[in-house]
Enzyme design. Structure first.
Site, PDB file in Angstrom:
ATOM      1  N   HIS A   1      -7.567  -3.142  -2.481  1.00 14.43           N
ATOM      2  CA  HIS A   1      -6.413  -3.853  -1.589  1.00 14.43           C
ATOM      3  C   HIS A   1      -6.938  -4.185  -0.252  1.00 14.43           C
ATOM      4  CE1 HIS A   1      -2.809  -4.310   0.635  1.00 14.43           C
ATOM      5  NE2 HIS A   1      -2.023  -4.138  -0.643  1.00 14.43           N
TER       6      HIS A   1
ATOM      7  N   CYS B   1       4.752  -7.444  -3.556  1.00 11.60           N
ATOM      8  CA  CYS B   1       3.176  -7.738  -3.662  1.00 11.60           C
ATOM      9  C   CYS B   1       2.724  -7.045  -4.781  1.00 11.60           C
ATOM     10  CB  CYS B   1       2.718  -7.002  -2.403  1.00 11.60           C
ATOM     11  SG  CYS B   1       3.053  -5.344  -2.152  1.00 11.60           S
TER      12      CYS B   1
END
Length: 620
Positions: free
Chosen positions: A542, A17
Site C-alpha cells: 500500500h 478502497c
C-alpha cells in the site's frame, strides 16, 4: 452497519478502497462506532480525511455492493476516470480494453448463440421448415444480436470511452441502416459531397464501431469545452453524428475492416496450409491465454470472421482445449484425498463440460496442482490438431462446450471435431488419473486453491520444502527507511488488524515486487497491490496513507491483475513530490493479510533499506 452509521438519511456518499468502506456522513455524531466494530467481519473504524472509514479487508467490494443497495444510494464506486486509471504496457491495455467492451454482452451473446446453433442443427436435419414463419421468427430471435452487433458494442464502448451512449447508438444505427447496407451492392460509385466512399458491410462488424466511438468520445469533449452552454446540449450530438457517420464510412470503416481482414487472412492461411500446427498451437495454449486474459485479443478476430466469412476456423480447436481441462478435473475428483478440492472439482467439471466455464477448475484445482493443468494442455493440443485437420469451425459465436457443439455442424468435418474432443478428454483424464495426483501435490487437508509445489526432478531440498514448509523472505519494495508497523501513521495498519508487516518511508518512487507470485489485485488508482505467492502468502503493498483520494494522480501501475512477478520486478512508480504536495504521507506499508493462517512472521530491525533487502521472514 447501515443502522450503525445513522441510517440511509445520514449517508451522503459511499466508496471503497482496497480494504475500507469509505463513507461521508452528514452527521458523524449519529454513528455508533462501538456497534459497528462489534459486527462480525469489521476490523476497525477510523475517522480520517473527512471520511468515516470502516475497515473490512479483502471482502470490501462485496460489502460495498450490499451496503449501497441496502442504503438505496448511488456510491461513487472504486473506479476512477479512465484518464486517471493505471496504464500497463500496450498489449495489457489492449486486452483490458477488449475485455471491458465485450464482457457486458458476452453471456447474452453466448446464450443466444446456443439458440442459433440449435436452430441451425434443426434446419440441417430437416426438423424445421426453413420456409415457415416459425423459422423466420426464431431465426430473427437468434440472429438479431449478431446482425446488430455494432449497436450493442456502441453501448459498451461508449461506457468505456466516456462517450454519450445514445449518440453512439445513432452512429452504429447509421452503419447498419437498410439504405446504407443496400449501397454495398450498388453498381454505381458511392460518394459523399464528391468524396469517394468505399462501402463495406457493417452488420455483425466489431472493430469499426469501437474505433468510431473512441474518436466520438474525444470529439464530444472538445465540443463540450468549445461550444456555449446555451446551445451545447443539442449541438454536441448534432455535430458529432454529422462528423462521425461520414468519417466512419469514408475513413474509419474501410481502414479497420482491411486491418481486421488482414489478421483474419493470416489466421486462415495458417489453418489452410498447416492446420495441424495451427490446431495444436491454439488448442494447447488457449487455456493459458485465458489465465492471463489474452484470449480477449482473439475474440474480435473470431467474431469478425463470423461476420465476413460466416465461420471461424480459429474457434475449431477450442472445444478440445476446454473439455480437456474439465476431464482432468474429473480425474482429480476421483483421485484426490481432499474433500474440499473434490467439492470444487466435480461441479466445476460439470460447468466446464456443459457451459464451457473453466475458471473454477483451473484456479481452484488444475493449476495449483500443476500436473492436471499441463495434462489438460496436452490433451487440448492433440485434440485441437485433429479438429483443425478436419477443417472444423464454428458458424456462430459460442462458448465452447458440449451444449454448443451444434454450432460446429455447418463447417468442416464434425466427425473430426468429435474425434478431437474424444482424444483431448481421454489424454487429459488418463494422464491425470495415472500421474496427475501425487503425494507431493495432494493431501487430505489441501484446500481447493492450494497445493504443495511439484518439481519434475525433485531434489532433497525441494522435497523437504514440499513436506515440511520453509521460511520465506519478503523484501523491501522500495529504497528508504524501514520502520516498525506500529510506527506507521495509520492506526488500522499500525494495530496489525490487517496483518503483520512493516512500513517503509520511501526515498524514491520506484517500487518493485517484494515476493514472487501472482498479482491478484491492482487497485484502479495504482496505489495498492495484492500478490499471492506460490506458498500461499497473501501480501498487500500500500503506497502512501489515504492516497486513494488522489484518484491515481502521480501513480503508474507497471503490472496487471493475473500477471506473474518475481521479487524485484517492477511493480509501480509514484511521484513522491506530488504525494507530499497533495498533503499525504508517502509511507508505504507491506502487510501479510493472511497472517493468522501462517507461522511466525518476524520483521527486520528499523533502519535504511534498499529495494530487494529482506524486511520480513514468514514461516509458510
Amino acid at each position: 452497519m447501515l443502522a450503525g452509521v445513522g441510517g440511509t438519511e445520514n449517508v451522503a456518499s459511499a466508496s471503497h478502497c482496497i480494504t475500507r468502506l469509505r463513507l461521508k456522513l452528514k452527521d458523524v455524531s449519529k454513528a455508533d462506532k462501538a456497534k459497528i466494530e462489534s459486527i462480525n467481519g469489521v476490523l476497525s473504524v477510523v475517522e480520517a480525511g473527512g471520511q468515516y472509514q470502516v475497515v473490512i479487508g479483502d471482502e470490501v467490494p462485496v460489502v460495498y455492493d450490499y451496503f449501497t443497495k441496502a442504503a438505496g444510494i448511488s456510491g461513487s464506486g472504486e473506479v476512477p476516470p479512465d484518464d486517471d486509471a493505471p496504464k500497463g504496457n500496450l498489449l495489457d491495455r489492449f486486452i483490458e480494453l477488449i475485455s471491458s467492451i465485450f464482457l457486458p454482452i458476452l453471456w447474452p451473446l453466448a446464450g443466444i448463440a446456443l439458440l442459433k446453433a440449435f436452430l441451425s442443427m434443426a434446419a440441417q436435419f430437416g426438423w424445421i421448415d426453413t420456409a415457415a414463419s416459425t423459422y423466420a421468427i426464431l431465426n430473427a430471435t437468434a440472429d438479431s444480436v449478431f446482425y446488430f452487433l455494432p449497436m450493442f458494442l456502441a453501448i459498451t464502448a461508449a461506457k468505456r470511452f466516456k462517450a454519450n451512449q445514445f449518440t453512439s447508438l445513432a452512429i452504429a444505427g447509421a452503419l447498419v441502416y437498410p439504405t446504407i447496407v443496400a449501397l454495398t451492392a450498388s453498381a454505381d460509385p458511392v460518394t459523399f459531397f464528391g468524396i469517394p466512399v468505399v462501402m463495406m458491410y457493417y452488420t455483425s462488424s466489431v472493430i469499426p464501431i469501437i474505433f468510431a466511438v473512441w474518436i466520438q468520445g474525444h470529439l464530444e469533449r472538445i465540443l463540450t469545452k468549445a461550444l456555449p452552454a446555451m446551445i451545447r446540449n443539442f449541438t454536441v450530438p448534432l455535430i458529432t453524428v454529422l462528423v462521425m457517420v461520414p468519417l466512419t464510412l469514408i475513413v474509419v470503416g474501410p481502414i479497420t475492416t482491411v486491418v481486421a481482414s488482414g489478421i483474419s487472412a493470416g489466421v486462415q492461411f495458417l489453418f489452410v496450409h498447416a492446420p495441424w500446427a495451427a490446431g495444436a498451437i491454439v488448442g494447447g495454449l488457449w487455456q493459458v491465454l485465458v489465465i492471463f486474459g489474452l484470449h480477449w485479443g482473439l475474440v474480435p478476430v473470431i467474431i469478425n470472421d463470423l461476420g465476413t466469412l460466416g465461420y471461424s476456423l480459429l474457434a475449431g480447436p477450442l472445444p478440445p482445449a476446454v473439455l480437456a481441462q474439465a476431464a482432468a478435473a474429473v480425474a482429480v475428483a476421483i483421485r484426490t484425498k481432499s474433500k474440499a478440492r473434490r467439492e470444487v472439482a466435480l461441479p466445476g467439471a460439470a460447468s466446464g463440460f456443459l457451459a464451457g466455464v473453466t475458471e473454477p477448475i483451473i484456479y481452484g484445482v488444475n493449476l495449483p496442482m500443476r500436473r492436471p493443468f499441463y495434462f489438460g494442455l496436452a490433451g487440448g493440443a492433440v485434440g485441437g490438431m485433429i479438429a483443425a485437420i478436419g477443417g472444423s469451425a464454428t458458424t456462430t459465436f459460442v462458448v465452447p462446450s458440449l451444449l454448443s457443439l451444434p454450432a460446429y455442424l455447418g463447417q468442416g468435418s464434425f466427425v473430426m471435431q468429435l474425434l478431437g474432443i474424444a482424444a483431448a478428454v481421454t489424454i487429459a483424464f488418463v494422464l491425470t488419473l495415472l500421474f496427475g495426483v501425487t503425494s507431493q501435490n495432494d493431501s487430505p487437508d489441501a484446500g481447493p486453491d492450494e497445493a504443495l509445489p511439484v518439481e519434475e526432478a525433485e531434489t532433497e531440498e525441494a522435497s523437504a520444502r514440499a513436506l515440511t514448509g520453509i521460511t520465506r523472505s519478503i523484501v523491501s519494495p522500495v529504497n528508504g527507511r524501514l520502520i516498525a508497523l506500529a510506527d506507521v501513521p495509520d492506526k488500522v495498519f499500525a494495530s496489525g488488524a490487517l496483518g503483520a508487516g512493516v512500513g517503509i518511508v520511501p526515498s524514491d518512487g520506484h517500487f518493485v515486487a517484494p515476493i514472487a507470485g501472482t498479482v491478484v489485485t491492482v487497485f484502479p488508482t495504482g496505489h495498492a497491490y495484492g500478490i499471492k505467492s506460490d506458498d500461499g502468502i497473501d501480501l498487500l503493498v500500500h503506497i502512501g496513507i489515504d492516497t486513494v483520494a488522489m484518484k491515481g494522480d502521480g501513480f503508474t501501475a507497471e503490472v496487471t491483475k493475473g500477471q506473474r512477478v518475481n521479487a524485484g520486478d517492477a511493480l509501480a512508480t509514484a511521484d513522491l513530490a506530488k504525494i507530499s504536495e497533495a498533503g499525504f504521507d508517502p509511507t508505504t506499508i507491506v502487510v501479510v493479510t493472511n497472517t493468522k493462517s501462517l507461522g511466525a512472521i518476524t520483521a527486520e530491525q528499523p533502519g535504511q533499506v534498499a529495494a530487494g533487502d529482506a524486511v520480513l521472514a514468514v514461516e509458510a
